[in-house]
Write an enzyme that holds these catalytic residues in place. Structure first.
Site, PDB file in Angstrom:
ATOM      1  N   CYS A   2       0.818  -1.206   0.000  1.00 37.55           N
ATOM      2  CA  CYS A   2       0.000   0.000   0.000  1.00 37.55           C
ATOM      3  C   CYS A   2       0.860   1.267   0.000  1.00 37.55           C
ATOM      4  O   CYS A   2       1.946   1.288   0.568  1.00 37.55           O
ATOM      5  CB  CYS A   2      -0.870   0.039   1.246  1.00 37.55           C
ATOM      6  SG  CYS A   2      -1.812  -1.450   1.491  1.00 37.55           S
ATOM      7  N   ARG A  27       5.141  -0.125  -6.315  1.00 43.47           N
ATOM      8  CA  ARG A  27       5.118  -0.920  -5.085  1.00 43.47           C
ATOM      9  C   ARG A  27       4.144  -2.088  -5.179  1.00 43.47           C
ATOM     10  O   ARG A  27       4.208  -3.002  -4.360  1.00 43.47           O
ATOM     11  CB  ARG A  27       4.703  -0.041  -3.895  1.00 43.47           C
ATOM     12  CG  ARG A  27       5.664   1.096  -3.635  1.00 43.47           C
ATOM     13  CD  ARG A  27       5.076   2.079  -2.636  1.00 43.47           C
ATOM     14  NE  ARG A  27       4.913   1.468  -1.337  1.00 43.47           N
ATOM     15  CZ  ARG A  27       5.799   1.542  -0.351  1.00 43.47           C
ATOM     16  NH1 ARG A  27       6.900   2.230  -0.535  1.00 43.47           N
ATOM     17  NH2 ARG A  27       5.579   0.961   0.803  1.00 43.47           N
ATOM     18  N   TRP A  76      -3.036  -2.775  -1.389  1.00 47.69           N
ATOM     19  CA  TRP A  76      -2.619  -4.143  -1.696  1.00 47.69           C
ATOM     20  C   TRP A  76      -3.365  -4.994  -0.671  1.00 47.69           C
ATOM     21  O   TRP A  76      -3.053  -4.961   0.512  1.00 47.69           O
ATOM     22  CB  TRP A  76      -1.103  -4.262  -1.539  1.00 47.69           C
ATOM     23  CG  TRP A  76      -0.506  -5.509  -2.053  1.00 47.69           C
ATOM     24  CD1 TRP A  76      -0.130  -5.773  -3.341  1.00 47.69           C
ATOM     25  CD2 TRP A  76      -0.155  -6.672  -1.290  1.00 47.69           C
ATOM     26  NE1 TRP A  76       0.425  -7.024  -3.427  1.00 47.69           N
ATOM     27  CE2 TRP A  76       0.415  -7.598  -2.196  1.00 47.69           C
ATOM     28  CE3 TRP A  76      -0.275  -7.028   0.062  1.00 47.69           C
ATOM     29  CZ2 TRP A  76       0.866  -8.854  -1.791  1.00 47.69           C
ATOM     30  CZ3 TRP A  76       0.182  -8.277   0.458  1.00 47.69           C
ATOM     31  CH2 TRP A  76       0.735  -9.172  -0.464  1.00 47.69           C
ATOM     32  N   ASN A 102      -1.999   2.107   5.990  1.00 48.70           N
ATOM     33  CA  ASN A 102      -1.092   1.011   5.617  1.00 48.70           C
ATOM     34  C   ASN A 102      -0.815   0.207   6.872  1.00 48.70           C
ATOM     35  O   ASN A 102      -0.655   0.774   7.952  1.00 48.70           O
ATOM     36  CB  ASN A 102       0.257   1.551   5.123  1.00 48.70           C
ATOM     37  CG  ASN A 102       0.173   2.151   3.754  1.00 48.70           C
ATOM     38  OD1 ASN A 102      -0.880   2.142   3.136  1.00 48.70           O
ATOM     39  ND2 ASN A 102       1.290   2.693   3.284  1.00 48.70           N
ATOM     40  N   GLY A 103      -0.697  -1.114   6.730  1.00 50.49           N
ATOM     41  CA  GLY A 103      -0.388  -1.967   7.887  1.00 50.49           C
ATOM     42  C   GLY A 103      -1.545  -2.896   8.180  1.00 50.49           C
ATOM     43  O   GLY A 103      -2.448  -3.074   7.349  1.00 50.49           O
ATOM     44  N   GLU A 484      19.154 -16.879  -6.616  1.00 47.16           N
ATOM     45  CA  GLU A 484      18.700 -15.558  -7.062  1.00 47.16           C
ATOM     46  C   GLU A 484      18.270 -15.593  -8.535  1.00 47.16           C
ATOM     47  O   GLU A 484      17.246 -15.011  -8.896  1.00 47.16           O
ATOM     48  CB  GLU A 484      19.825 -14.532  -6.826  1.00 47.16           C
ATOM     49  CG  GLU A 484      19.529 -13.129  -7.288  1.00 47.16           C
ATOM     50  CD  GLU A 484      18.317 -12.489  -6.598  1.00 47.16           C
ATOM     51  OE1 GLU A 484      17.759 -13.070  -5.668  1.00 47.16           O
ATOM     52  OE2 GLU A 484      17.923 -11.393  -7.043  1.00 47.16           O
ATOM     53  N   LYS A 488      14.530 -14.552  -9.747  1.00 54.13           N
ATOM     54  CA  LYS A 488      14.290 -13.492 -10.749  1.00 54.13           C
ATOM     55  C   LYS A 488      13.364 -14.017 -11.842  1.00 54.13           C
ATOM     56  O   LYS A 488      12.418 -13.362 -12.244  1.00 54.13           O
ATOM     57  CB  LYS A 488      15.599 -13.024 -11.393  1.00 54.13           C
ATOM     58  CG  LYS A 488      16.483 -12.175 -10.559  1.00 54.13           C
ATOM     59  CD  LYS A 488      16.101 -10.717 -10.486  1.00 54.13           C
ATOM     60  CE  LYS A 488      15.211 -10.410  -9.329  1.00 54.13           C
ATOM     61  NZ  LYS A 488      15.690 -10.426  -8.016  1.00 54.13           N
ATOM     62  N   GLU A 491       9.694 -14.690 -10.543  1.00 53.31           N
ATOM     63  CA  GLU A 491       8.852 -13.558 -10.165  1.00 53.31           C
ATOM     64  C   GLU A 491       8.409 -12.721 -11.350  1.00 53.31           C
ATOM     65  O   GLU A 491       7.300 -12.200 -11.344  1.00 53.31           O
ATOM     66  CB  GLU A 491       9.482 -12.710  -9.056  1.00 53.31           C
ATOM     67  CG  GLU A 491      10.784 -12.060  -9.403  1.00 53.31           C
ATOM     68  CD  GLU A 491      11.385 -11.309  -8.226  1.00 53.31           C
ATOM     69  OE1 GLU A 491      10.656 -10.867  -7.347  1.00 53.31           O
ATOM     70  OE2 GLU A 491      12.623 -11.166  -8.208  1.00 53.31           O
ATOM     71  N   HIS A 507      19.828 -37.090  -5.445  1.00 55.78           N
ATOM     72  CA  HIS A 507      19.087 -37.505  -4.245  1.00 55.78           C
ATOM     73  C   HIS A 507      17.588 -37.247  -4.410  1.00 55.78           C
ATOM     74  O   HIS A 507      16.864 -37.197  -3.421  1.00 55.78           O
ATOM     75  CB  HIS A 507      19.651 -36.798  -3.016  1.00 55.78           C
ATOM     76  CG  HIS A 507      21.097 -37.132  -2.794  1.00 55.78           C
ATOM     77  ND1 HIS A 507      21.517 -38.349  -2.333  1.00 55.78           N
ATOM     78  CD2 HIS A 507      22.215 -36.418  -3.053  1.00 55.78           C
ATOM     79  CE1 HIS A 507      22.837 -38.369  -2.276  1.00 55.78           C
ATOM     80  NE2 HIS A 507      23.287 -37.204  -2.717  1.00 55.78           N
ATOM     81  N   LYS A 607       6.662  -4.196  -3.754  1.00 52.05           N
ATOM     82  CA  LYS A 607       8.076  -3.856  -3.642  1.00 52.05           C
ATOM     83  C   LYS A 607       8.559  -3.943  -2.210  1.00 52.05           C
ATOM     84  O   LYS A 607       9.641  -4.425  -1.945  1.00 52.05           O
ATOM     85  CB  LYS A 607       8.294  -2.442  -4.191  1.00 52.05           C
ATOM     86  CG  LYS A 607       9.742  -1.966  -4.147  1.00 52.05           C
ATOM     87  CD  LYS A 607      10.615  -2.768  -5.082  1.00 52.05           C
ATOM     88  CE  LYS A 607      12.063  -2.349  -5.047  1.00 52.05           C
ATOM     89  NZ  LYS A 607      12.941  -3.375  -5.640  1.00 52.05           N
TER      90      LYS A 607
HETATM   91  C1  F6R Z   1      12.904 -10.055  -5.240  1.00 52.21           C
HETATM   92  C2  F6R Z   1      12.701  -9.054  -4.214  1.00 52.21           C
HETATM   93  C3  F6R Z   1      12.250  -9.514  -2.878  1.00 52.21           C
HETATM   94  C4  F6R Z   1      12.964  -8.703  -1.778  1.00 52.21           C
HETATM   95  C5  F6R Z   1      12.392  -9.074  -0.400  1.00 52.21           C
HETATM   96  C6  F6R Z   1      13.097  -8.338   0.707  1.00 52.21           C
HETATM   97  O1  F6R Z   1      13.324  -9.480  -6.447  1.00 52.21           O
HETATM   98  O2  F6R Z   1      12.878  -7.894  -4.443  1.00 52.21           O
HETATM   99  O3  F6R Z   1      12.456 -10.871  -2.699  1.00 52.21           O
HETATM  100  O4  F6R Z   1      14.325  -8.982  -1.837  1.00 52.21           O
HETATM  101  O5  F6R Z   1      11.030  -8.762  -0.369  1.00 52.21           O
HETATM  102  O6  F6R Z   1      12.971  -6.960   0.565  1.00 52.21           O
HETATM  103  P1  F6R Z   1      13.947  -5.960   1.292  1.00 52.21           P
HETATM  104  O7  F6R Z   1      15.321  -6.182   0.737  1.00 52.21           O
HETATM  105  O8  F6R Z   1      13.402  -4.606   0.956  1.00 52.21           O
HETATM  106  O9  F6R Z   1      13.886  -6.264   2.753  1.00 52.21           O
END
Ligand code: F6R
Length: 612
Positions: A2, A27, A76, A102-103, A484, A488, A491, A507, A607
């Site tokens: 949000c 976000r 959100w 928010n929250g 990672e 990527k 997502e 295994h 985000k």
């Molecule tokens: C993936 C991504 C998320 C963040 C995770 C932690 O591309 O961006 O997996 O890495 O939500 O977020 P932060 O680093 O802001 O604590």
């Protein structure tokens, strides 16, 4: 997640609110709304499910709403499905109070039931509406908005950033915060409230960060802040040191692509102030050799990609420090009754500095006596302010939901911290120390050189984008890097993908390999290259199509086994993932592009994850 914006000043508020909400679209959200107030028309609330454009069209870019005071929100969904009614702002029963939140209000059901018994009728399924109704209840008791907010906050449990307007206070906006970010912006033509500085940076760089328990009253000419006992508080002003262009695409097709391309510069900005005359200097985190020897346990705590940085760093730190390092998902750590005491160093990694689980894990570690160091990108964020020490990654604003430049800067900064501590402990030989520092200094240029020729990756993405499932395999640092690469891809392209330590394949997982399955073979880690090739041969023998990533040194050998090979330059082994991850980010990007996905705003994702 949000987003909140608020404005009170001399301009028409609605266009300012819409522009601020647009800047927070990255976000992730599912509905949006605004509330604006004017003397003649009173409170006007408009909200809608779906893209912000739907709301903007509904109110003709804001022209339909009149008033110089307002609040806006992108939602959100947590409590209640995404629809027009559950969208914010929420209005109290008598129509006098509107708020955005928010929250999560944890005890909302209990309060809702109590108010319902008093006859209050609720219209939405949200926890946020409960706050609006409770505020009206307390306002009717005490007839002071500030006092009503104070009483309300004493009753609600959970996390909140609130922006409130009230009919009886036609010239003021009220804000309150606990465990969810809220920033006050001091502008020329009025004052601002936002959950994310990108929403207001166009209007002002002069900001103050609200702390937990604080309440603020904003008018066109003043901002007054109070603590939870309603005692006035002096706030420190901060100047945001980047401008609006840093959060715009600047000619690139997507923020993610722009941010991938910005990585060399982001790394340069992160490391250069910390390397002086061949030595690592961490002004914000200084330890003596004795204090370092006193550390008996090291935890690295994070979520998502930041956790993957921790996975790489575990290998590197154990090599440099000869101390056991445990990497924990923040959401697990916080409830695990962790073994932390005052001999424990806890490294917390977060781009946003607002991830709720990471924040809660850090608090838990502090409570148990651990010494906390946060690696954070967003200046002034909650984690940065609460940690014992903070080292910033200077990646600049990261807008794409999928992190790239923040990941890369976290990685290299962790290498510097590991080197610094290893040197204090005497566990890094001087020639190794020198070699790593030199490699770090060369890294941005090497990466920049590689980024000038991304055609190979683009071509392979067009060849493989139709695969339903992909496996990333590697050993040691390559395994950590593969986590990672796989995330990527998942997502942003929505392709099923897993990352495995290649020694583990037989295994169980190897049963999933069938003719044509795409395996991304990560073979950049020199010491285990030959062992790794045996694993590649194993999947080839079961019919896998293999796209490999390796270094110049191993290109020829890899080419004999893999169907396609991408090469990155050689660097010091501990820095190899910093170069290796870039083709993986680009591969995910180009695959998602081929599949027509919404790259910067992937479905279901936000985000900054400010709820549990
Ligand atoms: C993936 C991504 C998320 C963040 C995770 C932690 O591309 O961006 O997996 O890495 O939500 O977020 P932060 O680093 O802001 O604590």
């Amino acid at each position: 997640m949000c987003g909140i914006i608020g404005y009170v000043g001399r301009q028409n508020a609605a266009p300012v609110l819409l522009d601020g909400l647009a800047r927070m679209e990255y976000r992730g959200y599912d509905s949006a709304g605004v509330a604006v107030r004017s003397e003649t028309r009173g409170l006007q609330v408009k909200k809608s499910k779906g893209r912000l454009q739907v709301l903007s069209d509904m109110i003709h870019g804001g022209a339909d709403l009149e008033g110089c005071l307002g609040i806006g929100h992108t939602r959100w969904a947590t409590h209640g499905e995404p629809n027009d009614i559950n969208a914010h702002p929420h209005v109290s029963e008598n129509g006098a109070i509107a708020l955005v939140h928010n929250g999560i209000i944890e005890n909302y059901l209990e309060i809702k039931e109590h108010l319902q018994k008093l006859g209050v009728v609720f219209t939405s399924d949200t926890d946020s509406e409960v706050v609006a109704q409770l505020l009206e209840y307390h306002y009717n008791e005490c007839h002071s908005m500030l006092e009503a907010v104070g009483r309300c906050l004493r009753r609600i449990e959970g996390s909140y950033a609130l922006g409130i307007i009230c009919a009886d206070y036609p010239n003021a906006l009220i804000a309150a915060r606990k465990d969810s970010p809220l920033i006050l912006g001091f502008g020329e033509d009025g004052n601002y409230l936002a959950s994310d500085v990108t929403a207001i940076i166009k209007h002002t760089r002069d900001v103050a960060y609200m702390d937990d328990g604080e309440i603020a009253v904003l008018t066109a000419d003043s901002i007054d802040v109070f603590d939870d006992e309603l005692v006035p508080v002096e706030k420190e002003h901060h100047q945001v040191d980047w401008d609006v262009s840093a959060a715009e695409k600047g000619g690139y097709p997507h923020f993610m692509f722009k941010e991938i391309m910005e990585q060399p510069e982001a790394i340069r900005k992160t490391v250069s102030p910390r390397l002086r005359d061949g030595r690592v200097v961490l002004d914000e985190f200084q330890m003596t050799a004795e204090e370092t020897r006193d550390i008996s346990r090291i935890f690295i705590i994070a979520c998502g990609s930041s956790y993957h940085v921790g996975m790489v760093s575990k290998y590197n730190w154990e090599r440099l420090l000869r101390r056991p390092v445990e990497v924990c998902l923040a959401s697990e750590f916080r409830y695990s009754d962790p073994l932390v005491d005052d001999h424990t160093l806890v490294i917390v990694i977060s781009q946003s500095g607002e991830t709720l689980d990471t924040m809660a894990a850090m608090r838990e570690a502090k409570r148990r006596g651990g010494k906390t160091l946060a690696i954070v990108n967003v200046v002034g964020s909650s984690i940065a302010r609460e940690a014992d020490h903070v080292l910033y990654t200077w990646a600049g604003p990261e807008i794409a939901v999928a992190t790239t430049k923040a990941y890369s800067t976290q990685l290299v900064l962790m290498d510097l911290v590991g080197l610094y501590l290893g040197d204090l402990l005497g566990t890094v030989a001087p020639e190794e120390y020198r070699a790593i520092v030199e490699a770090v200094e060369r890294l941005p240029e090497q990466m920049q050189g590689w980024l000038a020729h991304v055609e190979d990756v683009q071509y392979f993405a067009s060849r493989y984008f139709n695969h339903a499932s992909m496996f990333f395999i590697g050993r040691n640092l390559d395994y950590a890097m593969g986590l990672e690469g796989s995330l990527k891809l998942k997502e942003i392209s929505y392709i099923h993908s897993e990352a495995y330590a290649s020694g583990e394949l037989k295994h169980g997982t190897i049963s999933l390999i069938e003719p044509g399955t795409l395996v991304v073979a990560l073979g950049t880690y020199g010491p285990l290259f030959d062992k790794f090739i045996s694993n590649v041969v194993e999947v080839k023998a079961r019919g896998a199509e293999v796209m490999a990533l390796t270094t110049e040194d191993f290109r020829e050998k890899m080419g004999k086994t893999a169907d396609a090979v991408v090469t990155v330059p050689n660097t010091h082994p501990i820095l190899q993932p910093s170069l290796g991850v870039v083709p993986l980010q680009l591969f995910a990007y180009y695959v998602a592009l081929q599949r027509g996905c919404d790259i910067d705003k992937p479905r279901n994702l936000a985000k900054s994850v400010t709820v549990e």
